[in-house]
Design an enzyme around this catalytic site. Structure first.
Site, PDB file in Angstrom:
ATOM      1  N   CYS A   1      48.580  43.526  34.894  1.00 24.87           N
ATOM      2  CA  CYS A   1      49.839  44.342  35.236  1.00 24.87           C
ATOM      3  C   CYS A   1      50.985  44.281  35.007  1.00 24.87           C
ATOM      4  O   CYS A   1      51.457  42.944  35.433  1.00 24.87           O
ATOM      5  CB  CYS A   1      49.834  45.861  36.681  1.00 24.87           C
ATOM      6  SG  CYS A   1      50.237  45.030  37.849  1.00 24.87           S
TER       7      CYS A   1
ATOM      8  N   CYS B   1      52.421  41.817  38.822  1.00 20.85           N
ATOM      9  CA  CYS B   1      51.668  40.488  37.820  1.00 20.85           C
ATOM     10  C   CYS B   1      51.881  39.755  37.392  1.00 20.85           C
ATOM     11  O   CYS B   1      51.798  38.805  37.472  1.00 20.85           O
ATOM     12  CB  CYS B   1      50.210  40.750  38.069  1.00 20.85           C
ATOM     13  SG  CYS B   1      49.049  41.830  39.726  1.00 20.85           S
TER      14      CYS B   1
ATOM     15  N   GLU C   1      45.746  39.513  41.205  1.00 16.80           N
ATOM     16  CA  GLU C   1      46.110  38.714  41.062  1.00 16.80           C
ATOM     17  C   GLU C   1      47.813  38.404  42.017  1.00 16.80           C
ATOM     18  O   GLU C   1      47.566  36.761  42.623  1.00 16.80           O
ATOM     19  CB  GLU C   1      46.625  38.766  39.127  1.00 16.80           C
ATOM     20  CG  GLU C   1      46.118  39.057  38.584  1.00 16.80           C
ATOM     21  CD  GLU C   1      45.384  40.290  37.977  1.00 16.80           C
ATOM     22  OE1 GLU C   1      45.388  40.799  37.010  1.00 16.80           O
ATOM     23  OE2 GLU C   1      45.852  41.475  39.149  1.00 16.80           O
TER      24      GLU C   1
ATOM     25  N   ASN D   1      42.100  43.029  45.157  1.00 11.76           N
ATOM     26  CA  ASN D   1      42.839  43.933  44.667  1.00 11.76           C
ATOM     27  C   ASN D   1      42.024  44.223  46.257  1.00 11.76           C
ATOM     28  O   ASN D   1      41.386  44.399  46.726  1.00 11.76           O
ATOM     29  CB  ASN D   1      42.972  44.930  44.024  1.00 11.76           C
ATOM     30  CG  ASN D   1      41.706  45.297  44.012  1.00 11.76           C
ATOM     31  OD1 ASN D   1      40.726  44.892  43.649  1.00 11.76           O
ATOM     32  ND2 ASN D   1      41.473  46.740  43.934  1.00 11.76           N
TER      33      ASN D   1
ATOM     34  N   GLU E   1      43.674  48.692  48.344  1.00  9.48           N
ATOM     35  CA  GLU E   1      44.887  49.690  48.092  1.00  9.48           C
ATOM     36  C   GLU E   1      44.967  49.510  48.893  1.00  9.48           C
ATOM     37  O   GLU E   1      45.070  49.991  50.190  1.00  9.48           O
ATOM     38  CB  GLU E   1      43.510  50.051  47.053  1.00  9.48           C
ATOM     39  CG  GLU E   1      43.066  50.497  46.229  1.00  9.48           C
ATOM     40  CD  GLU E   1      42.022  51.027  45.791  1.00  9.48           C
ATOM     41  OE1 GLU E   1      41.923  50.921  44.212  1.00  9.48           O
ATOM     42  OE2 GLU E   1      41.671  52.003  46.649  1.00  9.48           O
TER      43      GLU E   1
END
Length: 133
Positions: free
Chosen positions: A90, A93, A59, A46, A48
């Site tokens: 999520c 994804c 992902e 990830n 951010e």
């Protein structure tokens, strides 16, 4: 789940990717590893952003890496995080992964591993709102 997939190796690759996560706001680092049909493991973490909507999940980062390398057929994915329970992709994804079909997904913490499929997490993803008479 396919016995020919080395889920331990895939999970290890996801943990390695997690080590590169950029998560200064949430401190919630996630790693993903996507096994391409070409046998290559594509890693993602990830990334951010202060504007949370611009954050890229691990992902989707793995999917983007694979597609950029020319791979569009996937065999399995592993997603890892330091949480009490394994996390799942999520909704965004799941939708991006569904573009490429169903695949087995391993979700892991340091102590626990669960296996599922994208179709189990996201049924009717290929029809959804487009399933019109």
């Amino acid at each position: 789940m396919s016995p020919s997939i080395d889920f331990a190796l895939l999970t290890t690759a996801a943990w390695e990717a997690r080590g590169h996560a950029y998560a200064p706001y949430s401190q919630f680092a996630v790693g993903a590893a996507l096994l391409g049909a070409d046998g290559v493991i594509y890693r993602g973490c990830n990334v951010e952003n202060l504007s949370y909507g611009l954050t890229i999940c691990a992902e989707r980062a793995a999917v983007c890496q694979a597609v950029a390398a020319g791979c569009r057929h996937f065999t399995a994915m592993a997603v890892v995080a330091d949480t009490r329970e394994p996390i799942s992709p999520c909704g965004a994804c799941r939708q991006v992964l569904a573009e490429f079909g169903d695949l087995p997904i391993v979700m892991a913490t340091r102590e626990k591993t669960e296996q599922t499929t994208l179709n189990a997490l996201f049924p009717r993803a290929s029809t959804g709102i487009l399933d019109r008479p």
